[in-house]
Scaffold this motif. Structure first.
Motif, PDB file in Angstrom:
ATOM      1  N   ILE A 160       0.853  -1.198   0.000  1.00 43.64           N
ATOM      2  CA  ILE A 160       0.000   0.000   0.000  1.00 43.64           C
ATOM      3  C   ILE A 160       0.881   1.237   0.000  1.00 43.64           C
ATOM      4  O   ILE A 160       1.723   1.411   0.890  1.00 43.64           O
ATOM      5  CB  ILE A 160      -0.936   0.005   1.228  1.00 43.64           C
ATOM      6  N   ALA A 161       0.677   2.117  -0.961  1.00 46.36           N
ATOM      7  CA  ALA A 161       1.531   3.296  -1.089  1.00 46.36           C
ATOM      8  C   ALA A 161       1.182   4.368  -0.063  1.00 46.36           C
ATOM      9  O   ALA A 161       2.056   5.093   0.417  1.00 46.36           O
ATOM     10  CB  ALA A 161       1.422   3.874  -2.506  1.00 46.36           C
ATOM     11  N   GLN A 162      -0.113   4.493   0.287  1.00 48.95           N
ATOM     12  CA  GLN A 162      -0.541   5.523   1.228  1.00 48.95           C
ATOM     13  C   GLN A 162      -0.153   5.120   2.656  1.00 48.95           C
ATOM     14  O   GLN A 162      -0.374   3.984   3.081  1.00 48.95           O
ATOM     15  CB  GLN A 162      -2.049   5.757   1.154  1.00 48.95           C
ATOM     16  N   LEU A 163       0.382   6.067   3.404  1.00 46.54           N
ATOM     17  CA  LEU A 163       0.951   5.766   4.718  1.00 46.54           C
ATOM     18  C   LEU A 163      -0.111   5.353   5.738  1.00 46.54           C
ATOM     19  O   LEU A 163       0.028   4.313   6.411  1.00 46.54           O
ATOM     20  CB  LEU A 163       1.733   6.983   5.231  1.00 46.54           C
ATOM     21  N   LYS A 164      -1.170   6.144   5.874  1.00 45.97           N
ATOM     22  CA  LYS A 164      -2.158   5.874   6.924  1.00 45.97           C
ATOM     23  C   LYS A 164      -2.905   4.559   6.696  1.00 45.97           C
ATOM     24  O   LYS A 164      -3.084   3.782   7.640  1.00 45.97           O
ATOM     25  CB  LYS A 164      -3.131   7.046   7.045  1.00 45.97           C
ATOM     26  N   PRO A 165      -3.378   4.286   5.443  1.00 56.57           N
ATOM     27  CA  PRO A 165      -4.001   2.978   5.230  1.00 56.57           C
ATOM     28  C   PRO A 165      -3.041   1.814   5.493  1.00 56.57           C
ATOM     29  O   PRO A 165      -3.440   0.784   6.041  1.00 56.57           O
ATOM     30  CB  PRO A 165      -4.420   3.024   3.757  1.00 56.57           C
TER      31      PRO A 165
END
Length: 236
Positions: A175-180
């Motif tokens: 997953i590229a997005q940090l929070k997810p």
């Protein structure tokens, strides 16, 4: 007509082998340390790629360090055993009466006096190997170590650390997005800690739920500490 029914007596004891203990040690650290690192970096708002690079480096270094530690500990046990065994042979040759007194003292705990021990002493005077084996186990509490234990321990601990460390790091790889990625990592690691704790209970004799809860709480505490510390440093 009477019949005697015999029911076999079965005893259940909980005993963890050396390999199981190595797996527990490596897996426990592998799940908690990389997870704490990833959570801490996430609090600092770095890119997922940075978390992955740092996490992979930590897993590699941690696996090597843990494996080396396991090797040295097992090697130390082997060296200690052989050193104590040589010392016992020397004491039997040079201090036989004192060594016999130690045997009598051991059996006194079970209600045997010197006269009752005399047949045993007579046998040991003829068989020094058996004498030393007895002293190693009942005086010093030492069992004969497996000479292959050191290398096997290193590989087992290091491998378990790698497997455990990939669990919290995998979401950041996918997953590229940090929070997810952090959210998925928390869920995956929590589940893995619970499953690991439940499986560990089979060898420790502790309740499944208690062992799972303890493992999750310890891992969660380590990760929360790293997360809050990184967040505080970043905010200041």
């Amino acid at each position: 007509m009477s019949a005697t029914h015999r029911h076999p007596h079965k005893e259940r004891h909980f005993a963890a082998s050396d390999t199981v203990r190595d797996i527990v040690l490596g897996m426990a650290d592998g799940l908690t340390v990389p997870f704490a690192l990833a959570a801490g970096l996430s609090a600092a708002n770095v890119a997922s790629r940075v978390v992955v690079v740092a996490g992979v480096a930590e897993i590699a270094a941690g696996a090597l360090a843990m494996g080396l530690g396991g090797y040295l500990a097992a090697r130390g046990d082997i060296d200690h055993y052989h050193s104590e065994r040589s010392r016992e042979f020397r004491e039997i040759r040079e201090l036989q009466r004192e060594e016999e007194r130690e045997i009598v003292d051991i059996f006194k705990q079970y209600g045997l006096d010197r006269a009752a021990c005399e047949p045993i002493l007579a046998h040991f005077r003829k068989d020094h190997d058996a004498w030393v084996d007895f002293m190693m186990r009942f005086e010093l509490g030492l069992e004969t170590p497996d000479p292959r234990r050191a290398l096997r321990s290193a590989v087992t601990i290091g491998g378990a650390y790698i497997v455990g460390g990939l669990v919290p790091l995998a979401p950041y790889m996918l997953i590229a997005q940090l929070k997810p990625a952090l959210t998925v990592s928390i869920i995956c690691t929590g589940i893995a800690l619970a499953v690991f704790g439940a499986a560990k209970s089979r060898f420790t004799g502790v309740s499944v739920w208690r062992s799972a809860l303890q493992t999750v709480l310890i891992g969660g505490l380590a990760s929360a500490t790293a997360f809050l510390l990184a967040h505080w440093i970043g905010a200041s």
